[in-house]
Design a protein around this motif. Structure first.
Motif, short mmCIF file in Angstrom:
data_model
loop_
_atom_site.label_atom_id
_atom_site.label_comp_id
_atom_site.label_asym_id
_atom_site.label_seq_id
_atom_site.Cartn_x
_atom_site.Cartn_y
_atom_site.Cartn_z
N LEU A 161 -1.59 -12.98 21.97
CA LEU A 161 -0.37 -13.79 22.07
C LEU A 161 -0.35 -14.90 21.03
CD1 LEU A 161 -0.12 -14.16 25.97
CD2 LEU A 161 1.02 -12.48 24.50
N THR A 162 0.82 -15.16 20.49
CA THR A 162 0.98 -16.25 19.53
C THR A 162 0.99 -17.59 20.25
OG1 THR A 162 3.41 -16.27 19.68
CG2 THR A 162 2.41 -14.76 18.07
N VAL A 163 0.90 -18.67 19.47
CA VAL A 163 0.96 -20.02 20.04
C VAL A 163 2.27 -20.20 20.82
CG1 VAL A 163 1.25 -22.46 19.45
CG2 VAL A 163 -0.59 -21.13 18.40
N THR A 164 3.38 -19.76 20.25
CA THR A 164 4.68 -19.89 20.91
C THR A 164 4.67 -19.18 22.26
OG1 THR A 164 5.80 -19.98 18.76
CG2 THR A 164 7.16 -19.45 20.68
N GLU A 165 4.07 -17.99 22.30
CA GLU A 165 4.03 -17.20 23.54
C GLU A 165 3.07 -17.81 24.55
OE1 GLU A 165 5.02 -13.10 21.07
OE2 GLU A 165 2.94 -13.62 21.61
N VAL A 166 1.97 -18.36 24.09
CA VAL A 166 1.02 -19.03 24.99
C VAL A 166 1.71 -20.19 25.70
CG1 VAL A 166 -1.08 -20.44 25.10
CG2 VAL A 166 -1.04 -18.35 23.72
N LYS A 167 2.51 -20.95 24.97
CA LYS A 167 3.23 -22.07 25.58
C LYS A 167 4.22 -21.57 26.63
CE LYS A 167 3.03 -25.33 21.70
NZ LYS A 167 3.84 -26.13 20.74
N GLU A 168 4.94 -20.51 26.32
CA GLU A 168 5.89 -19.94 27.30
C GLU A 168 5.15 -19.47 28.55
OE1 GLU A 168 9.04 -17.27 26.10
OE2 GLU A 168 8.76 -17.85 24.01
N LEU A 169 4.02 -18.81 28.34
CA LEU A 169 3.23 -18.34 29.47
C LEU A 169 2.74 -19.51 30.32
CD1 LEU A 169 1.75 -16.08 31.00
CD2 LEU A 169 -0.12 -16.28 29.32
N GLY A 170 2.30 -20.57 29.66
CA GLY A 170 1.83 -21.75 30.38
C GLY A 170 2.90 -22.36 31.26
N LYS A 171 4.12 -22.48 30.73
CA LYS A 171 5.23 -23.05 31.51
C LYS A 171 5.54 -22.17 32.72
CE LYS A 171 5.85 -26.33 28.40
NZ LYS A 171 7.00 -26.35 27.49
N TYR A 172 5.43 -20.86 32.52
CA TYR A 172 5.66 -19.93 33.62
C TYR A 172 4.59 -20.08 34.70
CZ TYR A 172 5.77 -15.45 36.11
OH TYR A 172 5.80 -14.48 37.08
N LEU A 175 -4.06 -26.54 8.18
CA LEU A 175 -3.59 -25.23 7.73
C LEU A 175 -2.56 -25.34 6.61
CD1 LEU A 175 -3.28 -23.48 11.20
CD2 LEU A 175 -4.87 -22.85 9.38
N GLY A 176 -1.72 -26.38 6.67
CA GLY A 176 -0.68 -26.54 5.66
C GLY A 176 0.63 -25.89 6.03
N PHE A 177 0.77 -25.45 7.27
CA PHE A 177 2.03 -24.87 7.76
C PHE A 177 2.04 -24.99 9.28
CE2 PHE A 177 -1.08 -21.52 6.86
CZ PHE A 177 -1.28 -20.99 8.12
N THR A 178 3.19 -24.77 9.88
CA THR A 178 3.31 -24.91 11.33
C THR A 178 3.06 -23.58 12.03
OG1 THR A 178 5.69 -24.41 11.42
CG2 THR A 178 5.05 -26.70 10.97
N TYR A 179 2.62 -23.67 13.28
CA TYR A 179 2.46 -22.46 14.07
C TYR A 179 3.81 -21.80 14.32
CZ TYR A 179 -2.46 -23.36 15.08
OH TYR A 179 -3.82 -23.56 14.97
N ALA A 180 4.86 -22.60 14.43
CA ALA A 180 6.20 -22.03 14.64
C ALA A 180 6.58 -21.10 13.50
CB ALA A 180 7.22 -23.15 14.79
N ASP A 181 6.32 -21.54 12.26
CA ASP A 181 6.63 -20.70 11.09
C ASP A 181 5.73 -19.46 11.07
OD1 ASP A 181 8.65 -22.34 10.21
OD2 ASP A 181 7.38 -23.44 8.81
N LEU A 182 4.45 -19.66 11.38
CA LEU A 182 3.52 -18.53 11.40
C LEU A 182 3.94 -17.50 12.45
CD1 LEU A 182 0.89 -17.08 10.64
CD2 LEU A 182 -0.32 -18.61 12.21
N ASP A 183 4.32 -17.97 13.62
CA ASP A 183 4.70 -17.06 14.70
C ASP A 183 5.96 -16.27 14.37
OD1 ASP A 183 2.53 -18.09 15.97
OD2 ASP A 183 3.65 -19.29 17.44
N LYS A 184 6.89 -16.90 13.64
CA LYS A 184 8.12 -16.19 13.24
C LYS A 184 7.79 -15.05 12.27
CE LYS A 184 11.26 -20.09 13.88
NZ LYS A 184 12.10 -21.11 13.19
N PHE A 185 6.79 -15.27 11.43
CA PHE A 185 6.37 -14.20 10.54
C PHE A 185 5.67 -13.09 11.32
CE2 PHE A 185 2.95 -12.92 7.25
CZ PHE A 185 3.65 -11.75 6.95
#
Length: 322
Positions: A212-223, A268-278
Protein backbone atom coordinates in the motif's frame (compact mmCIF):
# COMPACT_ATOMS: atom_id res chain seq x y z
CA UNK A 1 21.59 -12.63 -31.61
CA UNK A 2 21.16 -8.91 -32.27
CA UNK A 3 17.56 -7.71 -32.30
CA UNK A 4 16.22 -5.99 -35.40
CA UNK A 5 14.35 -3.02 -33.96
CA UNK A 6 11.65 -2.83 -36.60
CA UNK A 7 10.90 -6.55 -36.67
CA UNK A 8 10.79 -6.77 -32.88
CA UNK A 9 8.52 -3.74 -32.71
CA UNK A 10 6.07 -5.36 -35.14
CA UNK A 11 6.13 -8.61 -33.18
CA UNK A 12 5.42 -6.82 -29.91
CA UNK A 13 2.63 -4.76 -31.49
CA UNK A 14 0.97 -7.94 -32.78
CA UNK A 15 1.30 -9.88 -29.53
CA UNK A 16 0.59 -7.25 -26.90
CA UNK A 17 -1.65 -4.82 -28.81
CA UNK A 18 0.17 -1.95 -27.10
CA UNK A 19 -0.10 1.48 -28.72
CA UNK A 20 3.06 2.50 -30.55
CA UNK A 21 3.64 5.61 -28.42
CA UNK A 22 3.63 3.54 -25.24
CA UNK A 23 6.62 1.47 -26.28
CA UNK A 24 8.54 4.15 -28.15
CA UNK A 25 11.01 4.53 -25.26
CA UNK A 26 11.96 0.84 -25.12
CA UNK A 27 15.62 -0.13 -25.44
CA UNK A 28 15.38 -2.75 -28.18
CA UNK A 29 18.87 -4.10 -27.45
CA UNK A 30 17.41 -5.91 -24.45
CA UNK A 31 14.90 -8.71 -24.08
CA UNK A 32 11.83 -6.63 -23.24
CA UNK A 33 8.87 -8.73 -24.34
CA UNK A 34 8.03 -9.97 -20.83
CA UNK A 35 8.24 -6.43 -19.47
CA UNK A 36 5.93 -5.17 -22.22
CA UNK A 37 3.37 -7.84 -21.41
CA UNK A 38 3.49 -6.63 -17.81
CA UNK A 39 3.01 -3.06 -18.98
CA UNK A 40 -0.08 -4.07 -20.92
CA UNK A 41 -1.57 -5.92 -17.95
CA UNK A 42 -0.84 -2.94 -15.71
CA UNK A 43 -2.55 -0.54 -18.11
CA UNK A 44 -5.70 -2.66 -18.05
CA UNK A 45 -6.06 -2.46 -14.26
CA UNK A 46 -8.49 0.10 -12.93
CA UNK A 47 -7.37 1.92 -9.80
CA UNK A 48 -10.12 1.52 -7.25
CA UNK A 49 -8.80 1.53 -3.71
CA UNK A 50 -11.20 1.17 -0.80
CA UNK A 51 -9.97 0.81 2.80
CA UNK A 52 -12.75 -1.68 3.52
CA UNK A 53 -11.49 -4.08 0.85
CA UNK A 54 -7.87 -3.50 1.86
CA UNK A 55 -8.66 -4.35 5.49
CA UNK A 56 -10.60 -7.48 4.52
CA UNK A 57 -7.68 -8.55 2.33
CA UNK A 58 -5.11 -8.02 5.09
CA UNK A 59 -7.30 -9.65 7.75
CA UNK A 60 -7.94 -12.80 5.71
CA UNK A 61 -4.33 -13.26 4.63
CA UNK A 62 -2.83 -12.41 8.01
CA UNK A 63 -5.13 -14.72 9.95
CA UNK A 64 -4.25 -17.55 7.57
CA UNK A 65 -0.53 -16.81 7.94
CA UNK A 66 -0.81 -16.67 11.74
CA UNK A 67 -2.63 -20.01 11.83
CA UNK A 68 -0.16 -21.68 9.47
CA UNK A 69 2.89 -20.42 11.37
CA UNK A 70 1.41 -20.77 14.87
CA UNK A 71 1.91 -17.07 15.59
CA UNK A 72 0.63 -16.33 19.08
CA UNK A 73 1.59 -12.71 19.85
CA UNK A 74 2.75 -9.76 17.78
CA UNK A 75 5.48 -7.19 18.38
CA UNK A 76 5.63 -3.82 16.64
CA UNK A 77 7.97 -0.87 17.04
CA UNK A 78 5.92 2.22 17.87
CA UNK A 79 7.46 5.44 16.55
CA UNK A 80 4.34 7.58 16.82
CA UNK A 81 4.16 7.95 13.03
CA UNK A 82 1.47 6.79 10.63
CA UNK A 83 2.91 3.40 9.64
CA UNK A 84 3.52 1.99 13.12
CA UNK A 85 0.24 3.49 14.34
CA UNK A 86 -1.76 1.87 11.52
CA UNK A 87 0.00 -1.49 11.96
CA UNK A 88 -0.75 -1.46 15.69
CA UNK A 89 -4.38 -0.65 14.90
CA UNK A 90 -4.52 -3.49 12.36
CA UNK A 91 -3.16 -5.98 14.89
CA UNK A 92 -5.68 -4.89 17.52
CA UNK A 93 -8.56 -5.10 15.03
CA UNK A 94 -7.54 -8.53 13.72
CA UNK A 95 -6.16 -10.32 16.80
CA UNK A 96 -7.21 -8.24 19.81
CA UNK A 97 -5.14 -5.87 21.92
CA UNK A 98 -4.19 -8.63 24.38
CA UNK A 99 -1.88 -10.20 21.78
CA UNK A 100 -0.10 -7.00 20.75
CA UNK A 101 3.12 -5.59 22.27
CA UNK A 102 4.37 -2.10 21.41
CA UNK A 103 8.05 -1.26 21.74
CA UNK A 104 9.40 2.31 21.85
CA UNK A 105 13.07 2.61 20.95
CA UNK A 106 14.40 6.15 21.29
CA UNK A 107 18.05 6.85 20.59
CA UNK A 108 18.84 8.95 23.62
CA UNK A 109 16.19 11.67 23.85
CA UNK A 110 13.22 11.59 21.45
CA UNK A 111 11.26 14.83 21.34
CA UNK A 112 8.01 13.25 20.14
CA UNK A 113 8.04 10.03 22.15
CA UNK A 114 4.80 11.08 23.84
CA UNK A 115 3.08 10.35 20.50
CA UNK A 116 4.21 6.73 20.79
CA UNK A 117 2.97 6.54 24.38
CA UNK A 118 -0.38 8.00 23.31
CA UNK A 119 -0.82 5.32 20.62
CA UNK A 120 -0.14 2.50 23.10
CA UNK A 121 -2.42 3.98 25.77
CA UNK A 122 -5.34 4.70 23.44
CA UNK A 123 -5.17 1.21 21.88
CA UNK A 124 -4.66 -0.36 25.31
CA UNK A 125 -1.71 -2.50 24.27
CA UNK A 126 1.12 -3.62 26.53
CA UNK A 127 4.29 -1.67 25.85
CA UNK A 128 7.85 -1.10 26.92
CA UNK A 129 10.69 1.32 26.18
CA UNK A 130 14.21 0.22 25.24
CA UNK A 131 16.62 3.10 24.73
CA UNK A 132 19.06 2.09 21.99
CA UNK A 133 21.38 5.07 22.49
CA UNK A 134 23.92 3.08 24.50
CA UNK A 135 24.03 0.23 21.99
CA UNK A 136 24.54 2.57 19.04
CA UNK A 137 27.30 4.42 20.88
CA UNK A 138 29.02 1.21 21.96
CA UNK A 139 29.30 -0.16 18.42
CA UNK A 140 30.32 3.22 16.99
CA UNK A 141 32.95 3.70 19.68
CA UNK A 142 34.43 0.24 19.07
CA UNK A 143 34.75 0.92 15.33
CA UNK A 144 36.33 4.31 16.02
CA UNK A 145 38.68 2.95 18.69
CA UNK A 146 40.19 0.44 16.26
CA UNK A 147 40.39 2.86 13.33
CA UNK A 148 44.19 3.18 13.30
CA UNK A 149 44.70 -0.58 12.94
CA UNK A 150 41.72 -1.36 10.72
CA UNK A 151 41.63 1.75 8.56
CA UNK A 152 37.84 1.67 9.02
CA UNK A 153 36.10 4.86 10.10
CA UNK A 154 32.44 5.49 10.99
CA UNK A 155 30.55 7.16 8.14
CA UNK A 156 27.35 9.17 7.79
CA UNK A 157 25.60 6.20 6.16
CA UNK A 158 26.58 4.04 9.12
CA UNK A 159 25.25 6.65 11.54
CA UNK A 160 21.93 6.71 9.65
CA UNK A 161 21.38 2.98 9.24
CA UNK A 162 22.93 1.43 12.38
CA UNK A 163 20.08 2.55 14.69
CA UNK A 164 17.46 0.98 12.39
CA UNK A 165 19.29 -2.35 12.47
CA UNK A 166 19.66 -2.22 16.26
CA UNK A 167 15.95 -1.46 16.55
CA UNK A 168 15.12 -4.55 14.51
CA UNK A 169 17.40 -6.69 16.70
CA UNK A 170 15.68 -5.23 19.75
CA UNK A 171 12.24 -6.09 18.40
CA UNK A 172 13.27 -9.69 17.76
CA UNK A 173 14.72 -9.90 21.27
CA UNK A 174 11.42 -8.69 22.72
CA UNK A 175 9.59 -11.11 20.44
CA UNK A 176 11.45 -14.04 21.93
CA UNK A 177 10.60 -12.80 25.43
CA UNK A 178 6.84 -12.74 24.75
CA UNK A 179 6.54 -15.55 22.18
CA UNK A 180 5.75 -12.95 19.55
CA UNK A 181 6.40 -12.32 15.85
CA UNK A 182 7.87 -9.01 14.69
CA UNK A 183 5.49 -7.19 12.35
CA UNK A 184 7.02 -4.94 9.72
CA UNK A 185 5.77 -1.37 9.13
CA UNK A 186 7.19 -0.63 5.63
CA UNK A 187 4.90 0.76 2.93
CA UNK A 188 4.98 0.55 -0.86
CA UNK A 189 5.93 4.19 -1.46
CA UNK A 190 9.10 3.91 0.62
CA UNK A 191 10.02 0.58 -0.93
CA UNK A 192 9.67 1.87 -4.49
CA UNK A 193 12.44 4.43 -3.90
CA UNK A 194 14.61 2.39 -1.53
CA UNK A 195 13.80 4.51 1.50
CA UNK A 196 14.42 1.69 3.95
CA UNK A 197 17.37 0.12 5.74
CA UNK A 198 18.18 -3.40 4.62
CA UNK A 199 17.83 -5.78 7.59
CA UNK A 200 16.55 -2.78 9.56
CA UNK A 201 13.10 -1.29 9.08
CA UNK A 202 12.52 -3.48 6.00
CA UNK A 203 12.79 -6.72 8.01
CA UNK A 204 10.27 -8.67 10.06
CA UNK A 205 8.02 -11.73 9.98
CA UNK A 206 5.07 -10.20 8.14
CA UNK A 207 4.50 -6.97 6.19
CA UNK A 208 0.81 -5.95 6.16
CA UNK A 209 1.37 -2.52 4.54
CA UNK A 210 4.06 -3.37 2.00
CA UNK A 211 1.58 -3.37 -0.88
CA UNK A 212 0.00 0.00 0.00
CA UNK A 213 1.11 3.54 -0.76
CA UNK A 214 1.41 6.26 1.88
CA UNK A 215 -1.90 7.75 0.66
CA UNK A 216 -3.62 4.36 1.03
CA UNK A 217 -2.10 3.71 4.45
CA UNK A 218 -3.60 6.98 5.68
CA UNK A 219 -7.02 6.06 4.28
CA UNK A 220 -6.81 2.65 5.92
CA UNK A 221 -5.84 4.24 9.23
CA UNK A 222 -8.85 6.58 9.20
CA UNK A 223 -11.08 3.61 8.47
CA UNK A 224 -9.59 1.61 11.36
CA UNK A 225 -10.51 4.40 13.78
CA UNK A 226 -14.14 3.47 13.09
CA UNK A 227 -13.48 -0.28 13.10
CA UNK A 228 -11.91 -0.03 16.56
CA UNK A 229 -14.59 2.42 17.71
CA UNK A 230 -11.99 4.88 18.97
CA UNK A 231 -13.81 7.75 20.64
CA UNK A 232 -14.01 9.49 23.99
CA UNK A 233 -11.37 11.72 25.56
CA UNK A 234 -7.73 11.25 26.51
CA UNK A 235 -5.76 13.18 29.15
CA UNK A 236 -2.99 15.18 27.48
CA UNK A 237 -1.10 18.41 28.24
CA UNK A 238 -3.03 19.12 31.47
CA UNK A 239 -6.31 18.78 29.62
CA UNK A 240 -8.32 16.39 27.51
CA UNK A 241 -8.31 15.71 23.77
CA UNK A 242 -10.74 13.78 21.61
CA UNK A 243 -9.11 10.37 20.97
CA UNK A 244 -10.45 10.16 17.42
CA UNK A 245 -8.87 13.52 16.59
CA UNK A 246 -5.59 12.55 18.25
CA UNK A 247 -5.28 9.29 16.30
CA UNK A 248 -6.25 11.03 13.07
CA UNK A 249 -3.54 13.64 13.66
CA UNK A 250 -0.93 10.92 14.22
CA UNK A 251 -1.94 9.22 10.98
CA UNK A 252 -1.50 12.54 9.15
CA UNK A 253 1.71 13.39 11.01
CA UNK A 254 4.54 14.69 8.82
CA UNK A 255 6.82 11.66 8.29
CA UNK A 256 10.28 11.96 9.84
CA UNK A 257 12.86 9.16 9.80
CA UNK A 258 13.70 9.75 13.47
CA UNK A 259 17.42 9.68 12.77
CA UNK A 260 18.06 13.09 11.19
CA UNK A 261 16.67 16.60 11.50
CA UNK A 262 14.77 16.32 8.22
CA UNK A 263 11.40 15.08 7.12
CA UNK A 264 11.24 12.11 4.75
CA UNK A 265 10.08 14.33 1.92
CA UNK A 266 12.88 16.84 2.47
CA UNK A 267 15.44 14.06 2.20
CA UNK A 268 13.79 12.51 -0.84
CA UNK A 269 13.27 15.78 -2.70
CA UNK A 270 9.62 15.09 -3.60
CA UNK A 271 6.31 14.47 -1.86
CA UNK A 272 4.71 11.12 -1.18
CA UNK A 273 1.53 12.50 -2.78
CA UNK A 274 3.37 12.99 -6.09
CA UNK A 275 5.07 9.60 -5.79
CA UNK A 276 1.77 7.86 -5.09
CA UNK A 277 0.12 9.47 -8.13
CA UNK A 278 2.87 8.02 -10.29
CA UNK A 279 2.68 4.58 -8.68
CA UNK A 280 -1.06 4.20 -9.11
CA UNK A 281 -2.10 6.62 -11.87
CA UNK A 282 1.06 6.98 -13.97
CA UNK A 283 0.98 10.76 -13.41
CA UNK A 284 4.02 13.03 -13.35
CA UNK A 285 6.60 14.52 -15.69
CA UNK A 286 8.84 12.27 -17.77
CA UNK A 287 11.88 13.41 -15.76
CA UNK A 288 10.15 12.58 -12.48
CA UNK A 289 9.14 9.11 -13.71
CA UNK A 290 12.65 8.42 -14.94
CA UNK A 291 14.11 9.46 -11.59
CA UNK A 292 11.72 7.23 -9.61
CA UNK A 293 12.26 4.21 -11.88
CA UNK A 294 16.03 4.68 -11.54
CA UNK A 295 15.73 4.73 -7.75
CA UNK A 296 13.61 1.58 -7.86
CA UNK A 297 16.06 -0.33 -10.05
CA UNK A 298 19.00 0.72 -7.88
CA UNK A 299 17.29 -0.34 -4.64
CA UNK A 300 15.05 -3.28 -5.51
CA UNK A 301 17.75 -5.67 -4.26
CA UNK A 302 16.61 -4.73 -0.74
CA UNK A 303 13.18 -6.18 -1.48
CA UNK A 304 14.60 -9.27 -3.17
CA UNK A 305 16.95 -10.13 -0.29
CA UNK A 306 14.50 -9.39 2.54
CA UNK A 307 11.21 -10.98 1.50
CA UNK A 308 8.30 -11.17 3.92
CA UNK A 309 4.85 -12.70 3.58
CA UNK A 310 2.26 -10.05 2.81
CA UNK A 311 -1.29 -9.64 1.47
CA UNK A 312 -1.72 -9.68 -2.31
CA UNK A 313 -2.46 -6.21 -3.67
CA UNK A 314 -1.53 -7.04 -7.27
CA UNK A 315 -5.03 -6.01 -8.34
CA UNK A 316 -3.86 -2.40 -7.90
CA UNK A 317 -1.63 -0.91 -10.63
CA UNK A 318 2.03 -0.09 -10.05
CA UNK A 319 3.59 2.00 -12.80
CA UNK A 320 7.03 2.18 -11.18
CA UNK A 321 7.81 -1.50 -11.66
CA UNK A 322 7.11 -1.56 -15.42
Amino acid sequence: MENNGFELWEMVMNRTKLPKEYISDVDWTKDTLKELYERKLNMEKEYNFTPQLAFANIETHMKTWAWQTNAKNFVVGISGGKDSTVVAMLLCAIFGKERVYGVMMPQGMQSDIQDSIDVCNILGIRHTTVNIGGSVSAITDEIYKNRSKSGIYPTKDMDINLPARIRMSTLHAIGQCVDGRVINTSNLSEDMVGYATQFGDNAGSYAPLQGLTVTEVKELGKYLIDVLDIDGYYAKNNGFIDTETLMSNLIDKTPVDGLQAQTDEERLGFTYADLDKFIRLNEGSDDFKEMIRKKFKQNKFKLEIVQMPQPDFSYLPNFVKV
